[in-house]
Design a protein around this motif. Sequence first.
Motif, mmCIF file in Angstrom:
data_model
loop_
_atom_site.group_PDB
_atom_site.id
_atom_site.type_symbol
_atom_site.label_atom_id
_atom_site.label_comp_id
_atom_site.label_asym_id
_atom_site.label_seq_id
_atom_site.Cartn_x
_atom_site.Cartn_y
_atom_site.Cartn_z
ATOM 1 N N LEU A 36 0.836 -1.204 0.000
ATOM 2 C CA LEU A 36 0.000 0.000 0.000
ATOM 3 C C LEU A 36 0.872 1.255 0.000
ATOM 4 O O LEU A 36 0.594 2.212 -0.730
ATOM 5 C CB LEU A 36 -0.948 -0.007 1.201
ATOM 6 C CG LEU A 36 -1.963 1.130 1.254
ATOM 7 C CD1 LEU A 36 -2.903 1.105 0.055
ATOM 8 C CD2 LEU A 36 -2.756 1.044 2.556
ATOM 9 N N ALA A 37 1.942 1.252 0.782
ATOM 10 C CA ALA A 37 2.866 2.392 0.810
ATOM 11 C C ALA A 37 3.520 2.589 -0.558
ATOM 12 O O ALA A 37 3.667 3.728 -1.026
ATOM 13 C CB ALA A 37 3.924 2.196 1.895
ATOM 14 N N LEU A 38 3.902 1.490 -1.214
ATOM 15 C CA LEU A 38 4.474 1.594 -2.563
ATOM 16 C C LEU A 38 3.465 2.208 -3.537
ATOM 17 O O LEU A 38 3.818 3.067 -4.361
ATOM 18 C CB LEU A 38 4.909 0.225 -3.076
ATOM 19 C CG LEU A 38 6.153 -0.403 -2.474
ATOM 20 C CD1 LEU A 38 6.328 -1.838 -2.982
ATOM 21 C CD2 LEU A 38 7.395 0.421 -2.797
ATOM 22 N N LEU A 39 2.210 1.763 -3.456
ATOM 23 C CA LEU A 39 1.170 2.304 -4.339
ATOM 24 C C LEU A 39 0.944 3.784 -4.071
ATOM 25 O O LEU A 39 0.823 4.582 -5.010
ATOM 26 C CB LEU A 39 -0.131 1.523 -4.150
ATOM 27 C CG LEU A 39 -0.149 0.105 -4.701
ATOM 28 C CD1 LEU A 39 -1.376 -0.650 -4.199
ATOM 29 C CD2 LEU A 39 -0.105 0.110 -6.223
ATOM 30 N N GLY A 46 4.419 9.668 -9.324
ATOM 31 C CA GLY A 46 4.296 9.334 -10.745
ATOM 32 C C GLY A 46 5.311 8.307 -11.195
ATOM 33 O O GLY A 46 5.344 7.924 -12.358
ATOM 34 N N ASN A 47 6.163 7.860 -10.270
ATOM 35 C CA ASN A 47 7.178 6.856 -10.593
ATOM 36 C C ASN A 47 6.790 5.524 -9.974
ATOM 37 O O ASN A 47 6.513 5.449 -8.781
ATOM 38 C CB ASN A 47 8.553 7.275 -10.049
ATOM 39 C CG ASN A 47 9.071 8.523 -10.722
ATOM 40 O OD1 ASN A 47 8.849 8.722 -11.905
ATOM 41 N ND2 ASN A 47 9.743 9.370 -9.971
ATOM 42 N N LYS A 48 6.801 4.504 -10.789
ATOM 43 C CA LYS A 48 6.449 3.173 -10.301
ATOM 44 C C LYS A 48 7.498 2.200 -10.808
ATOM 45 O O LYS A 48 7.621 1.985 -12.015
ATOM 46 C CB LYS A 48 5.057 2.781 -10.792
ATOM 47 C CG LYS A 48 4.568 1.463 -10.268
ATOM 48 C CD LYS A 48 3.152 1.176 -10.760
ATOM 49 C CE LYS A 48 2.741 -0.215 -10.376
ATOM 50 N NZ LYS A 48 1.474 -0.609 -10.987
#
Length: 157
Positions: A36-39, A46-48
């Motif tokens: 969830l923190a990564l999402l 804007g970086n994934k």
Amino acid sequence: MDVNSQISIAPPAPWYSAYPAPRGDTPNKITRGEVLALLNEANASGNKDFVLVDVRRNDYEGGSIRGSINIPAQSFYTTISSWYTLFKAAGVKKVIWYCNSSRGRGTRSSLWFQDYIDDNSDAELKSMILIDGIKGWATGGNEYVERMDEYVESYWK
């Protein structure tokens, strides 16, 4: 005597028996809170640099984590090199696998992919499982359910 009572039919071999066993038995793990923190971070910046992979096939009901891709575990092993190439080209650093509980297909897929990463001496890419899979995500509370597509509440009761 009935002829049918003398015939013993062995159950079919599990789908994964057609492929080599993963070399390891303990996958890298990530919690739903960490995902969830990564999402949230990816939405803000804007970086994934990660991808979520749902490996369910026939039991793909109840919803999935928004943004996940579906690669059924039963067809994954023969396409590992293509997925590796695609993920590397996209700049992916973490591949996060899940199935219903992440104790079968998710774990196996994660370990197979980690073997492939290791075989390529790749220190940048990491394969991991979502602890407790989609079931843990879907029953984790509203902050998780809000991040699901096609969520069906009754499926998780």
